[in-house]
Scaffold this motif. Structure first.
Motif, PDB file in Angstrom:
ATOM      1  N   THR A 113       1.340  -1.298   0.197  1.00  0.00           N
ATOM      2  CA  THR A 113       0.220   0.273   0.244  1.00  0.00           C
ATOM      3  C   THR A 113       1.181   0.854  -0.028  1.00  0.00           C
ATOM      4  O   THR A 113       1.530   1.762   1.152  1.00  0.00           O
ATOM      5  CB  THR A 113      -0.960  -0.186   1.246  1.00  0.00           C
ATOM      6  OG1 THR A 113      -1.549  -1.141   1.151  1.00  0.00           O
ATOM      7  CG2 THR A 113      -1.805   0.822   1.556  1.00  0.00           C
ATOM      8  N   LEU A 114       1.058   1.991  -1.230  1.00  0.00           N
ATOM      9  CA  LEU A 114       1.340   3.448  -0.921  1.00  0.00           C
ATOM     10  C   LEU A 114       0.429   4.459  -0.250  1.00  0.00           C
ATOM     11  O   LEU A 114      -1.273   4.316  -0.984  1.00  0.00           O
ATOM     12  CB  LEU A 114       1.546   3.333  -2.303  1.00  0.00           C
ATOM     13  CG  LEU A 114       2.822   2.314  -2.956  1.00  0.00           C
ATOM     14  CD1 LEU A 114       3.052   2.610  -4.403  1.00  0.00           C
ATOM     15  CD2 LEU A 114       4.217   2.686  -2.152  1.00  0.00           C
ATOM     16  N   LEU A 115       0.879   5.320   0.844  1.00  0.00           N
ATOM     17  CA  LEU A 115       0.120   6.825   1.160  1.00  0.00           C
ATOM     18  C   LEU A 115       0.141   7.864   0.642  1.00  0.00           C
ATOM     19  O   LEU A 115       1.201   8.301  -0.246  1.00  0.00           O
ATOM     20  CB  LEU A 115       0.159   6.282   2.580  1.00  0.00           C
ATOM     21  CG  LEU A 115       0.304   4.827   3.146  1.00  0.00           C
ATOM     22  CD1 LEU A 115       1.378   4.987   4.340  1.00  0.00           C
ATOM     23  CD2 LEU A 115      -1.645   4.387   3.449  1.00  0.00           C
ATOM     24  N   SER A 116      -1.045   8.419   0.793  1.00  0.00           N
ATOM     25  CA  SER A 116      -0.678   9.699  -0.016  1.00  0.00           C
ATOM     26  C   SER A 116       0.384  10.919   1.158  1.00  0.00           C
ATOM     27  O   SER A 116       0.084  10.662   2.308  1.00  0.00           O
ATOM     28  CB  SER A 116      -2.050  10.151   0.576  1.00  0.00           C
ATOM     29  OG  SER A 116      -1.869  12.123   0.090  1.00  0.00           O
ATOM     30  N   GLN A 117       1.251  11.709   0.289  1.00  0.00           N
ATOM     31  CA  GLN A 117       2.268  12.785   0.803  1.00  0.00           C
ATOM     32  C   GLN A 117       1.208  13.755   1.753  1.00  0.00           C
ATOM     33  O   GLN A 117       1.840  13.896   3.266  1.00  0.00           O
ATOM     34  CB  GLN A 117       3.033  13.143  -0.119  1.00  0.00           C
ATOM     35  CG  GLN A 117       3.629  12.393  -1.014  1.00  0.00           C
ATOM     36  CD  GLN A 117       5.000  12.574  -0.235  1.00  0.00           C
ATOM     37  OE1 GLN A 117       5.296  12.654   1.074  1.00  0.00           O
ATOM     38  NE2 GLN A 117       5.698  11.713  -1.356  1.00  0.00           N
ATOM     39  N   LYS A 118      -0.055  14.012   1.532  1.00  0.00           N
ATOM     40  CA  LYS A 118      -0.797  15.348   1.918  1.00  0.00           C
ATOM     41  C   LYS A 118      -1.598  14.166   3.356  1.00  0.00           C
ATOM     42  O   LYS A 118      -1.393  15.377   4.019  1.00  0.00           O
ATOM     43  CB  LYS A 118      -2.077  15.844   1.292  1.00  0.00           C
ATOM     44  CG  LYS A 118      -1.119  15.838   0.140  1.00  0.00           C
ATOM     45  CD  LYS A 118      -2.468  16.239  -1.123  1.00  0.00           C
ATOM     46  CE  LYS A 118      -2.370  17.479  -1.768  1.00  0.00           C
ATOM     47  NZ  LYS A 118      -3.206  17.004  -3.417  1.00  0.00           N
ATOM     48  N   ASP A 119      -2.375  13.378   3.423  1.00  0.00           N
ATOM     49  CA  ASP A 119      -2.937  12.728   4.585  1.00  0.00           C
ATOM     50  C   ASP A 119      -2.911  11.220   5.146  1.00  0.00           C
ATOM     51  O   ASP A 119      -3.425  11.104   5.588  1.00  0.00           O
ATOM     52  CB  ASP A 119      -4.501  12.627   4.034  1.00  0.00           C
ATOM     53  CG  ASP A 119      -4.484  12.299   2.951  1.00  0.00           C
ATOM     54  OD1 ASP A 119      -4.486  11.649   2.746  1.00  0.00           O
ATOM     55  OD2 ASP A 119      -5.734  13.270   2.082  1.00  0.00           O
ATOM     56  N   GLY A 120      -1.673  10.902   4.703  1.00  0.00           N
ATOM     57  CA  GLY A 120      -1.645   9.126   4.634  1.00  0.00           C
ATOM     58  C   GLY A 120      -3.057   8.513   4.100  1.00  0.00           C
ATOM     59  O   GLY A 120      -2.888   7.263   4.406  1.00  0.00           O
ATOM     60  N   ASP A 121      -3.205   8.291   3.542  1.00  0.00           N
ATOM     61  CA  ASP A 121      -4.705   8.145   2.941  1.00  0.00           C
ATOM     62  C   ASP A 121      -3.738   7.230   1.405  1.00  0.00           C
ATOM     63  O   ASP A 121      -2.991   7.152   1.671  1.00  0.00           O
ATOM     64  CB  ASP A 121      -5.877   8.555   2.212  1.00  0.00           C
ATOM     65  CG  ASP A 121      -6.422   9.632   3.876  1.00  0.00           C
ATOM     66  OD1 ASP A 121      -6.607   9.106   5.072  1.00  0.00           O
ATOM     67  OD2 ASP A 121      -7.745   9.887   3.310  1.00  0.00           O
ATOM     68  N   ARG A 122      -4.445   6.160   1.313  1.00  0.00           N
ATOM     69  CA  ARG A 122      -4.087   4.332   0.443  1.00  0.00           C
ATOM     70  C   ARG A 122      -4.358   5.737  -0.614  1.00  0.00           C
ATOM     71  O   ARG A 122      -5.329   5.615  -0.588  1.00  0.00           O
ATOM     72  CB  ARG A 122      -5.349   3.641   1.097  1.00  0.00           C
ATOM     73  CG  ARG A 122      -5.127   2.916  -0.097  1.00  0.00           C
ATOM     74  CD  ARG A 122      -5.557   1.433  -0.166  1.00  0.00           C
ATOM     75  NE  ARG A 122      -7.164   1.477  -0.203  1.00  0.00           N
ATOM     76  CZ  ARG A 122      -7.686   0.828  -0.638  1.00  0.00           C
ATOM     77  NH1 ARG A 122      -7.410  -0.640  -0.008  1.00  0.00           N
ATOM     78  NH2 ARG A 122      -8.913   0.415  -0.934  1.00  0.00           N
ATOM     79  N   MET A 123      -3.389   5.340  -1.144  1.00  0.00           N
ATOM     80  CA  MET A 123      -3.434   6.234  -2.584  1.00  0.00           C
ATOM     81  C   MET A 123      -3.086   4.692  -3.651  1.00  0.00           C
ATOM     82  O   MET A 123      -4.394   5.206  -5.035  1.00  0.00           O
ATOM     83  CB  MET A 123      -2.270   6.778  -2.758  1.00  0.00           C
ATOM     84  CG  MET A 123      -1.850   7.940  -3.375  1.00  0.00           C
ATOM     85  SD  MET A 123      -2.966   9.494  -3.747  1.00  0.00           S
ATOM     86  CE  MET A 123      -2.097  10.132  -4.699  1.00  0.00           C
ATOM     87  N   CYS A 124      -2.254   3.804  -3.657  1.00  0.00           N
ATOM     88  CA  CYS A 124      -2.183   2.887  -4.938  1.00  0.00           C
ATOM     89  C   CYS A 124      -1.473   1.693  -4.248  1.00  0.00           C
ATOM     90  O   CYS A 124      -1.384   1.464  -3.122  1.00  0.00           O
ATOM     91  CB  CYS A 124      -1.323   3.133  -6.064  1.00  0.00           C
ATOM     92  SG  CYS A 124      -0.052   4.373  -5.541  1.00  0.00           S
ATOM     93  N   TRP A 125      -2.140   0.845  -4.269  1.00  0.00           N
ATOM     94  CA  TRP A 125      -1.705  -0.996  -3.885  1.00  0.00           C
ATOM     95  C   TRP A 125      -1.995  -1.718  -4.817  1.00  0.00           C
ATOM     96  O   TRP A 125      -2.690  -1.604  -6.135  1.00  0.00           O
ATOM     97  CB  TRP A 125      -3.496  -0.869  -2.792  1.00  0.00           C
ATOM     98  CG  TRP A 125      -4.630  -0.869  -3.491  1.00  0.00           C
ATOM     99  CD1 TRP A 125      -4.811  -2.268  -3.514  1.00  0.00           C
ATOM    100  CD2 TRP A 125      -5.138   0.218  -3.226  1.00  0.00           C
ATOM    101  NE1 TRP A 125      -6.537  -1.338  -3.618  1.00  0.00           N
ATOM    102  CE2 TRP A 125      -6.869  -0.077  -3.833  1.00  0.00           C
ATOM    103  CE3 TRP A 125      -5.278   1.692  -3.966  1.00  0.00           C
ATOM    104  CZ2 TRP A 125      -8.012   0.249  -4.131  1.00  0.00           C
ATOM    105  CZ3 TRP A 125      -6.421   2.319  -3.602  1.00  0.00           C
ATOM    106  CH2 TRP A 125      -7.707   1.737  -4.073  1.00  0.00           C
TER     107      TRP A 125
END
Length: 139
Positions: free
Chosen positions: A46-58
């Motif tokens: 899981t790769l996370l958003s730089q901005k908010d730590g939400d799941r970005m891509c997986w």
């Protein structure tokens, strides 16, 4: 017709350094998205958003041939669960490494073309970030 994004960059670092930036959680966030853990063959990532730590891509790391090739299954929210494939190839180049990316299995048809354009632009920018790899390795 299958849509595939192909990108290639020449980087001022050896294959080991580039490989580490593709697979280590602490380095992925310097040029792409932070990872929840190091990438391991056969394991989900899981790769996370730089901005908010939400799941970005997986997806799943399908294949790791250290310092040469890696394959991911890959999705992002707008793909609505459809898995695509990202292949990374590293080859020695004079003074560094050539890194090539092939993102295949992308949506076909006019309705999915906006997403393909967005992914193409994203990969272009992220791979461009890797040109700073020598500076990143020192920081």
């Amino acid at each position: 017709m299958t849509l595939t994004i192909r990108k290639s960059v020449f980087l001022p670092a050896d294959q080991t350094t580039v490989w580490d930036h593709l697979t280590r959680a602490d380095l992925l966030g310097k040029w792409f998205h932070p990872a929840s853990s190091d990438l391991v063959e056969g394991q989900p990532y899981t790769l996370l958003s730089q901005k908010d730590g939400d799941r970005m891509c997986w997806g799943t790391v399908e294949k790791l041939s250290p310092k040469d090739h890696m394959r991911w299954s890959f999705t992002v929210g707008p793909l609505n669960g459809t898995m695509t494939t990202v292949d990374w190839h590293l080859t020695t180049a004079p003074g560094g490494t050539q890194l090539s990316l092939e993102h295949s299995g992308l949506p076909e048809g006019a309705e999915g073309y906006g997403l393909v354009l967005a992914l193409d632009k994203g990969w272009h920018g992220f791979l461009g970030n890797l040109h700073e790899i020598e500076t990143m390795a020192l920081s």
